[in-house]
Design a protein around this motif. Structure first.
Motif, PDB file in Angstrom:
ATOM      1  N   LYS A   1       0.756  -1.084   0.063  1.00 34.83           N
ATOM      2  CA  LYS A   1      -0.138  -0.077   0.109  1.00 34.83           C
ATOM      3  C   LYS A   1       0.856   1.153   0.149  1.00 34.83           C
ATOM      4  O   LYS A   1       0.404   2.501  -0.391  1.00 34.83           O
ATOM      5  CB  LYS A   1      -0.959  -0.108   1.296  1.00 34.83           C
ATOM      6  N   LYS A   2       1.957   1.186   0.514  1.00 37.29           N
ATOM      7  CA  LYS A   2       3.062   2.440   0.565  1.00 37.29           C
ATOM      8  C   LYS A   2       4.216   1.935  -0.103  1.00 37.29           C
ATOM      9  O   LYS A   2       5.383   2.707  -0.071  1.00 37.29           O
ATOM     10  CB  LYS A   2       3.339   2.620   1.990  1.00 37.29           C
TER      11      LYS A   2
ATOM     12  N   GLN B   1       2.736   2.195  -5.907  1.00 34.51           N
ATOM     13  CA  GLN B   1       1.521   2.570  -5.397  1.00 34.51           C
ATOM     14  C   GLN B   1       2.020   4.311  -5.436  1.00 34.51           C
ATOM     15  O   GLN B   1       1.148   5.354  -5.683  1.00 34.51           O
ATOM     16  CB  GLN B   1       1.240   2.144  -4.193  1.00 34.51           C
TER      17      GLN B   1
END
Length: 343
Positions: free
Chosen positions: A40-41, A45
């Motif tokens: 997600k980080k 992304q």
């Protein structure tokens, strides 16, 4: 950043991630590489944060480029995991390889319960001297256990305080001497037998058990003397406790023998010098013996004027405690594997 630069950068990230995944040697490292790019980080992304600033048509192109980058990294990740698992399996198969042509491991062989070991040793000693083994029932009548063995009606052994009596008048044998009576009733002299087996008495402490094991011997023939008895038991002592074992006979009394004698051996722990085990006497009591009383011969129909004989009896637990250095008879019956595995 325009869409063309984004496509190039996504391609570079894919190539970089695939190269890193190809170098990892552990599953944990592969997971870390994947998360660094696709988490997600992750880098991909973070790069895609420019998407809202692109034109509508460029957003479609950027999405396709992003999906291609992610797909390449996912495929490299799955492929590397598969290779790592195959390598681990191959390593384990090599290290755990079994040669089926080798002989199987033998389970540890135990020699049996220490009492059984000692009993078999004693039986073998007497078998070498020509004694046969005779057996009989553990539930006996008063005739075989007492009457035929010359026990008077008022003898303390007949009391329920010393003997396990049954409701039907029978009893649990208090010695294996009834086997000798059965043998003399069933066979004609000459006789030479020993009768090993369990016996029962109302007694229990660190040196006595309500159930224990005896070996009793009987020899009947013409011209048998006390000297034959002494020679037999002296030989037994040397075979059981070692050459040169001193033996002494002390006068005693048993209803079924006359004369009777207790047999002692020189203390095997202090070489007759006196110690705690022998109560500082230098001697250890090991068995009882004597010449068969003529009344016993009369009870079984053997001519006491023609035949003579001797009898003896010993406790297997007593001999085992001396030979194995055990100070509590209860250890033999508690089935404690820590004790039994020592033998």
């Amino acid at each position: 950043m325009n869409v063309s630069e984004l496509e190039v950068r996504l391609g570079e990230l894919a190539d970089q991630a695939v190269a890193e995944l190809a170098q990892v040697a552990r599953k944990e490292d592969a997971i870390q590489v994947k998360n660094r790019y696709l988490g997600k980080k992750g880098v991909v992304q973070e790069l895609m944060q420019v998407l809202p600033s692109l034109a509508h048509e460029d957003k479609r192109i950027a999405g396709q480029a992003s999906n291609q980058c992610k797909s390449a990294i996912e495929q490299a990740y799955e492929g590397q995991l598969a290779r790592l698992e195959r390598d681990e399996l191959a390593r384990r198969m090599e290290s755990e390889r079994i040669d089926v042509t080798l002989p199987a491991r033998r389970p540890p062989v135990r020699s049996g319960h220490p009492l059984r070991q000692v009993e078999e040793e004693l039986i073998d000693i007497f078998a070498e001297m020509g004694f046969d083994v005779a057996e009989g029932p553990e539930i006996e009548s008063d005739f075989y256990n007492f009457e035929a063995l010359n026990f008077p009606p008022d003898h303390p052994a007949r009391d329920m305080q010393d003997t396990f009596m049954l409701d039907d008048g029978r009893l649990l044998r208090t010695h294996t001497s009834p086997v000798q009576i059965r043998t003399m009733l069933g066979y004609a002299p000459p006789l030479r037998v020993i009768s090993p087996g369990r016996v029962y008495r109302v007694d229990s402490d660190i040196t006595h058990s309500p159930v224990f094991h005896q070996i009793e011997g009987l020899l009947v023939d013409t011209n048998v003397t006390f000297a034959d008895l002494k020679g037999t038991l002296a030989h037994f002592a040397e075979r059981c406790f070692g050459p040169g074992t001193p033996v002494r006979f002390r006068p005693s009394f048993f209803p079924f023998t006359e004369p009777s004698a207790e047999v002692d051996i020189g203390c095997i722990f202090c070489a007759c010098k006196g110690c705690r085990v022998c109560s500082n006497t230098g001697w250890l009591e090991v068995l009882g013996s004597g010449m068969v009383d003529p009344n016993v011969f009369d009870a079984v129909g053997i001519d006491s004027k023609k035949y003579t004989g001797f009898a003896f009896g010993l406790g297997v637990e007593r001999i085992a405690m001396l030979k194995l250095g055990i100070n509590d008879i209860r250890l033999f019956f508690e089935n404690d594997l820590r004790f039994l595995r020592q033998f």
